[in-house]
Design a protein around this motif. Structure first.
Motif, PDB file in Angstrom:
ATOM      1  N   GLY A 323      23.608  95.852  62.274  1.00 56.19           N
ATOM      2  CA  GLY A 323      23.252  97.140  63.036  1.00 56.19           C
ATOM      3  C   GLY A 323      23.126  96.953  64.627  1.00 56.19           C
ATOM      4  O   GLY A 323      22.807  98.067  65.099  1.00 56.19           O
ATOM      5  N   THR A 325      24.683  95.623  68.370  1.00 58.68           N
ATOM      6  CA  THR A 325      25.834  95.214  69.237  1.00 58.68           C
ATOM      7  C   THR A 325      25.604  93.989  69.865  1.00 58.68           C
ATOM      8  O   THR A 325      26.567  93.492  70.416  1.00 58.68           O
ATOM      9  CB  THR A 325      26.124  96.259  70.153  1.00 58.68           C
ATOM     10  N   GLU A 347      20.319  97.666  71.493  1.00 59.35           N
ATOM     11  CA  GLU A 347      21.396  98.557  71.370  1.00 59.35           C
ATOM     12  C   GLU A 347      21.952  98.600  70.005  1.00 59.35           C
ATOM     13  O   GLU A 347      22.270  97.364  69.350  1.00 59.35           O
ATOM     14  CB  GLU A 347      22.374  98.404  72.357  1.00 59.35           C
ATOM     15  N   GLY A 348      22.005  99.725  69.393  1.00 52.36           N
ATOM     16  CA  GLY A 348      22.679  99.743  67.940  1.00 52.36           C
ATOM     17  C   GLY A 348      21.647 100.591  67.136  1.00 52.36           C
ATOM     18  O   GLY A 348      21.314 101.429  67.552  1.00 52.36           O
ATOM     19  N   THR A 349      22.082 100.441  65.834  1.00 53.56           N
ATOM     20  CA  THR A 349      21.460 101.458  64.874  1.00 53.56           C
ATOM     21  C   THR A 349      20.805 100.513  63.746  1.00 53.56           C
ATOM     22  O   THR A 349      21.261 100.524  62.608  1.00 53.56           O
ATOM     23  CB  THR A 349      22.390 102.314  64.317  1.00 53.56           C
ATOM     24  N   VAL A 375      14.635 100.951  70.571  1.00 54.08           N
ATOM     25  CA  VAL A 375      16.073 100.972  70.050  1.00 54.08           C
ATOM     26  C   VAL A 375      16.880 101.899  70.731  1.00 54.08           C
ATOM     27  O   VAL A 375      16.366 103.094  70.827  1.00 54.08           O
ATOM     28  CB  VAL A 375      16.130 101.216  68.472  1.00 54.08           C
ATOM     29  N   GLU A 376      18.182 101.688  71.398  1.00 49.74           N
ATOM     30  CA  GLU A 376      18.866 102.925  72.069  1.00 49.74           C
ATOM     31  C   GLU A 376      20.164 102.656  71.225  1.00 49.74           C
ATOM     32  O   GLU A 376      20.737 101.511  71.328  1.00 49.74           O
ATOM     33  CB  GLU A 376      18.889 102.636  73.572  1.00 49.74           C
ATOM     34  N   GLU A 377      21.064 103.751  71.071  1.00 53.89           N
ATOM     35  CA  GLU A 377      22.289 103.634  70.618  1.00 53.89           C
ATOM     36  C   GLU A 377      23.431 103.019  71.717  1.00 53.89           C
ATOM     37  O   GLU A 377      24.260 102.381  71.357  1.00 53.89           O
ATOM     38  CB  GLU A 377      22.747 105.211  69.957  1.00 53.89           C
ATOM     39  N   THR A 378      22.872 103.462  72.863  1.00 54.30           N
ATOM     40  CA  THR A 378      23.607 102.976  74.029  1.00 54.30           C
ATOM     41  C   THR A 378      22.903 102.439  75.167  1.00 54.30           C
ATOM     42  O   THR A 378      21.945 103.149  75.730  1.00 54.30           O
ATOM     43  CB  THR A 378      24.625 104.169  74.751  1.00 54.30           C
TER      44      THR A 378
END
Length: 389
Positions: A323, A325, A347-349, A375-378
């Protein structure tokens, strides 16, 4: 602690007339402590400056028989070897090939690159010198390479782990021995696990070298991590800030010294690589071990909670976790109470299990705990570490 006193003093005496080293080095040392106290450290910039001079400056080697190149900023720096240098490296590698049960009758496919750099030719040289039939294939063309390997009965494979997996997927039978390089291997549990699943009966060899030091260390059967070829190189680990040696088992910067190199002999050469060193009982004669190989660079160190943290070592914390990057940022701030507050932005999920694995891996790697994980998606572009104190 093992220290190659006789070999070191022979090397120091020989370098007494060297145009670069002569005025910098004592002719003899008494022990490891004396060596570290009296012999100055050398940086890559020192070597690069000399090599950029006409005729390679103080490191001119008219009897060199091979020149490889290594990236140095935007340029490529020559790495020189005499015939004796190549013979010593080959002899050291022969002891490893024998330990792995490799010899005449084996067929080795080399899928490392040959263009400019050293890995492909290095593996070909040692295999051929040991009576192994060698296929100098280079990287790429996975389907055709797999067909050739299957047809020619390849028993030994040398190359990047991810390319090796592609070859297995394309139908190459698993080799008896696989030499991994070019990517984190034993330090990347996910990649190592994928290779182990694809080659369940194969002897898996992790290796560590620098273009300037070839080879440094390899996995030996019956050992863990990589064991240093201590007939060729003396390894130390120092605190990159104080430049003093650290105790075995402590994180620090790897420093290497050639024991018998003729062309470009390097003494107490700062690699910039972050590692841990341990002395072990002999494993095929080797007693110096890097149990986790290298796991970061010493650039950009920040000190928090009384511990020196190296931003690049966070890659080892996140390596192989689902999950994510792999992008991250370490943020050091000040608590209202006055202590340090550590946040790792990733970064990720990730799910809850991955976040707990990040916390555990961070503490294992650095010996301190995280206060927060963001946590950040980008993740926005920026430095690996931010000190907000």
């Amino acid at each position: 602690m093992s220290f190659p006193l006789d070999a070191m003093n022979e090397m120091l005496d020989r370098l007494g007339s060297h145009p670069f080293h002569g005025d910098r080095l004592p002719r003899r040392v008494a022990d490891a402590q004396d060596f570290a106290a009296r012999v100055p450290l050398m940086r890559r910039d020192d070597l690069a400056r000399e090599m950029a001079k006409p005729g390679h400056g103080a490191f001119s080697a008219p009897d060199a028989v091979r020149m490889n190149l290594t990236p140095m900023g935007s340029a490529l720096m020559p790495i020189l070897h005499t015939r004796a240098d190549l013979d010593r490296a080959t002899a050291a590698c022969r002891t490893h090939l024998e330990a792995c049960g490799i010899g005449p009758g084996d067929v080795c496919a080399v899928t490392f690159g040959y263009h400019l750099f050293v890995a492909g030719l290095f593996y070909e040289t040692q295999m051929e010198a040991h009576g192994v039939t060698c296929l100098p294939l280079g990287p790429g063309e996975a389907e055709r390479t797999a067909e050739i390997c299957a047809r020619e009965g390849v028993t030994v494979l040398a190359g990047n782990p991810t390319f090796a997996l592609r070859l297995i997927e394309k139908g190459m039978p698993a080799p008896r021995v696989f030499f991994a390089g070019g990517e984190p291997f034993t330090g990347n549990a996910t990649l190592y696990g994928r290779v182990r699943a694809a080659m369940p009966e194969t002897v898996l060899v992790d290796s560590f070298s620098l273009s300037e030091f070839l080879p440094v260390a390899r996995t030996f059967p019956g050992g863990e991590g990589v064991h240093v070829f201590d007939e060729l190189v003396h390894a130390e680990v120092i605190d990159p800030d104080t430049e003093q040696p650290v105790a075995d088992g402590e994180r620090g910067e790897l420093v290497l010294t050639h024991l018998a190199k003729e062309a470009q002999p390097l003494v107490r050469y700062r690699t910039g690589d972050l590692t841990v060193k341990r002395e072990t009982a002999p494993v095929h004669g080797r007693t110096v071990n890097l149990p986790r190989v290298v796991f970061g660079r010493t650039d950009g160190m920040v000190k928090a909670k009384g511990v020196k943290l190296y931003p690049s070592e966070m890659r080892a914390v996140l390596l192989g976790l689902d999950g994510l990057t792999g992008r991250y940022r370490l943020i050091v701030a000040r608590k209202a109470s006055g202590g340090d507050h550590l946040t790792l932005a990733i970064e990720g999920t990730p799910d809850a299990g991955t976040l707990e694995a990040v916390r555990t891996s961070f503490r294992t790697q650095t010996l301190v705990g995280l206060d927060d994980i963001l946590v950040e998606e980008t993740l926005a572009e920026g430095p690996l570490a931010v000190d907000e104190r």
